[in-house]
Design a protein around this motif. Structure first.
Motif, PDB file in Angstrom:
ATOM      1  N   SER A   1       0.841  -1.197   0.000  1.00 48.96           N
ATOM      2  CA  SER A   1       0.000   0.000   0.000  1.00 48.96           C
ATOM      3  C   SER A   1       0.882   1.257   0.000  1.00 48.96           C
ATOM      4  O   SER A   1       0.518   2.274  -0.593  1.00 48.96           O
ATOM      5  N   GLU A   2       2.043   1.179   0.620  1.00 52.13           N
ATOM      6  CA  GLU A   2       2.985   2.309   0.627  1.00 52.13           C
ATOM      7  C   GLU A   2       3.511   2.579  -0.780  1.00 52.13           C
ATOM      8  O   GLU A   2       3.592   3.735  -1.210  1.00 52.13           O
ATOM      9  N   GLN A   3       3.864   1.522  -1.530  1.00 54.38           N
ATOM     10  CA  GLN A   3       4.330   1.700  -2.915  1.00 54.38           C
ATOM     11  C   GLN A   3       3.232   2.322  -3.779  1.00 54.38           C
ATOM     12  O   GLN A   3       3.502   3.209  -4.587  1.00 54.38           O
ATOM     13  N   ILE A   4       2.002   1.862  -3.609  1.00 52.65           N
ATOM     14  CA  ILE A   4       0.875   2.408  -4.371  1.00 52.65           C
ATOM     15  C   ILE A   4       0.696   3.886  -4.044  1.00 52.65           C
ATOM     16  O   ILE A   4       0.552   4.715  -4.941  1.00 52.65           O
ATOM     17  N   ARG A   5       0.729   4.210  -2.753  1.00 57.05           N
ATOM     18  CA  ARG A   5       0.567   5.603  -2.324  1.00 57.05           C
ATOM     19  C   ARG A   5       1.660   6.488  -2.911  1.00 57.05           C
ATOM     20  O   ARG A   5       1.395   7.581  -3.406  1.00 57.05           O
ATOM     21  N   ILE A   6       2.887   6.009  -2.898  1.00 54.22           N
ATOM     22  CA  ILE A   6       4.013   6.786  -3.428  1.00 54.22           C
ATOM     23  C   ILE A   6       3.893   6.947  -4.942  1.00 54.22           C
ATOM     24  O   ILE A   6       4.116   8.035  -5.478  1.00 54.22           O
ATOM     25  N   LEU A   7       3.531   5.884  -5.653  1.00 51.79           N
ATOM     26  CA  LEU A   7       3.419   5.956  -7.110  1.00 51.79           C
ATOM     27  C   LEU A   7       2.278   6.868  -7.568  1.00 51.79           C
ATOM     28  O   LEU A   7       2.372   7.489  -8.624  1.00 51.79           O
ATOM     29  N   ILE A   8       1.213   6.937  -6.783  1.00 54.78           N
ATOM     30  CA  ILE A   8       0.119   7.847  -7.135  1.00 54.78           C
ATOM     31  C   ILE A   8       0.501   9.272  -6.745  1.00 54.78           C
ATOM     32  O   ILE A   8       0.335  10.198  -7.531  1.00 54.78           O
ATOM     33  N   GLY A   9       1.033   9.457  -5.554  1.00 51.65           N
ATOM     34  CA  GLY A   9       1.452  10.780  -5.095  1.00 51.65           C
ATOM     35  C   GLY A   9       0.282  11.627  -4.647  1.00 51.65           C
ATOM     36  O   GLY A   9      -0.883  11.287  -4.855  1.00 51.65           O
ATOM     37  N   ALA A  10       0.592  12.751  -4.039  1.00 49.60           N
ATOM     38  CA  ALA A  10      -0.439  13.666  -3.539  1.00 49.60           C
ATOM     39  C   ALA A  10      -1.246  14.208  -4.716  1.00 49.60           C
ATOM     40  O   ALA A  10      -0.682  14.790  -5.640  1.00 49.60           O
ATOM     41  N   GLY A  11      -2.531  13.976  -4.685  1.00 51.10           N
ATOM     42  CA  GLY A  11      -3.403  14.458  -5.749  1.00 51.10           C
ATOM     43  C   GLY A  11      -3.069  13.876  -7.114  1.00 51.10           C
ATOM     44  O   GLY A  11      -3.380  14.473  -8.136  1.00 51.10           O
ATOM     45  N   GLY A  12      -2.421  12.717  -7.123  1.00 49.61           N
ATOM     46  CA  GLY A  12      -2.073  12.068  -8.383  1.00 49.61           C
ATOM     47  C   GLY A  12      -0.850  12.657  -9.054  1.00 49.61           C
ATOM     48  O   GLY A  12      -0.555  12.360 -10.219  1.00 49.61           O
ATOM     49  N   SER A  13      -0.076  13.464  -8.312  1.00 46.84           N
ATOM     50  CA  SER A  13       1.047  14.193  -8.915  1.00 46.84           C
ATOM     51  C   SER A  13       2.134  13.279  -9.490  1.00 46.84           C
ATOM     52  O   SER A  13       2.685  13.567 -10.556  1.00 46.84           O
ATOM     53  N   VAL A  14       2.446  12.191  -8.803  1.00 47.34           N
ATOM     54  CA  VAL A  14       3.491  11.295  -9.307  1.00 47.34           C
ATOM     55  C   VAL A  14       2.967  10.537 -10.529  1.00 47.34           C
ATOM     56  O   VAL A  14       3.654  10.432 -11.553  1.00 47.34           O
TER      57      VAL A  14
ATOM     58  N   LEU B   1     -12.461  26.917 -10.449  1.00 49.64           N
ATOM     59  CA  LEU B   1     -12.088  25.597  -9.953  1.00 49.64           C
ATOM     60  C   LEU B   1     -10.575  25.563  -9.819  1.00 49.64           C
ATOM     61  O   LEU B   1      -9.856  25.747 -10.802  1.00 49.64           O
ATOM     62  N   GLN B   2     -10.110  25.348  -8.590  1.00 47.88           N
ATOM     63  CA  GLN B   2      -8.672  25.372  -8.327  1.00 47.88           C
ATOM     64  C   GLN B   2      -8.156  23.967  -8.073  1.00 47.88           C
ATOM     65  O   GLN B   2      -8.912  23.015  -7.972  1.00 47.88           O
ATOM     66  N   SER B   3      -6.867  23.841  -7.967  1.00 46.30           N
ATOM     67  CA  SER B   3      -6.178  22.585  -7.654  1.00 46.30           C
ATOM     68  C   SER B   3      -6.450  21.486  -8.675  1.00 46.30           C
ATOM     69  O   SER B   3      -6.660  20.335  -8.314  1.00 46.30           O
ATOM     70  N   LEU B   4      -6.440  21.863  -9.950  1.00 49.10           N
ATOM     71  CA  LEU B   4      -6.604  20.881 -11.023  1.00 49.10           C
ATOM     72  C   LEU B   4      -5.320  20.844 -11.853  1.00 49.10           C
ATOM     73  O   LEU B   4      -4.697  21.871 -12.075  1.00 49.10           O
ATOM     74  N   SER B   5      -4.961  19.656 -12.310  1.00 51.68           N
ATOM     75  CA  SER B   5      -3.816  19.550 -13.217  1.00 51.68           C
ATOM     76  C   SER B   5      -4.259  20.048 -14.592  1.00 51.68           C
ATOM     77  O   SER B   5      -5.451  20.218 -14.854  1.00 51.68           O
TER      78      SER B   5
END
Length: 166
Positions: free
Chosen positions: A52-65, A124-128
């Motif tokens: 679950s840690e690897q998944i969390r890191i690969l997705i990143g905050a707000g999907g950034s990674v 709408l803010q905080s969008l990629s």
């Protein structure tokens, strides 16, 4: 398709993540009558053997990674390709993109309803950039609304307002 799977598997391996990648071709109907259907490859990272840690890191905050990996994949896999042979790649992990797409659709619908109700523009803010593009595309079918981006990265946001009629 196979080379894109292999590229992403090798990229992940370089980051210390050993897993499989599955590629699927997705075809979306065209937005205009004369435009061809849009094709893109979804590269899905198999999370079966990931923590679950690897998944969390690969997705990143707000999907950034995941967004960064996707940007890199699109840049590298389309490098030196003629424009007509370039393909859009979406990187998926643990259902993140599917969930986020549903959230973006709800956000667009809520903003449209608010603009129609209040008559005021909604920011709408905080969008990629790709999420802003999704909302532009989703709302372009409504002739009573218009969308545009305001500001400069990283503080760029999307504005939805009533269409200005000449």
């Amino acid at each position: 398709m196979q080379s894109s799977e292999q590229w992403l598997q090798n990229f992940l391996l370089l980051t210390g993540v050993s897993t499989q990648v599955r590629a699927n071709l997705e075809t979306k109907p065209s937005s205009g009558q004369d435009a061809p259907a849009e094709e893109s490859y979804w590269l899905t990272i198999d999370q079966t053997n990931l923590t679950s840690e690897q998944i969390r890191i690969l997705i990143g905050a707000g999907g950034s990674v995941l967004d960064s990996i996707q940007y890199l994949a699109n840049s590298v896999l389309n490098l030196n390709q003629p424009e007509e042979n370039q393909t859009a790649y979406t990187i998926e992990l643990n259902g993140y993109r599917v969930r986020r797409e549903a959230e973006i659709r709800t956000l667009a619908e809520t903003a449209a309803a608010e603009v129609r109700f209040s008559g005021r523009e909604v920011e709408l803010q905080s969008l990629s950039s790709s999420e802003r593009r999704q909302i532009h595309t989703l709302l372009q079918e409504f002739s009573d609304l218009e969308t545009f981006s305001r500001g400069k990265e990283p503080h760029r946001h999307l504005v939805v307002r009533q269409a200005v009629t000449p």
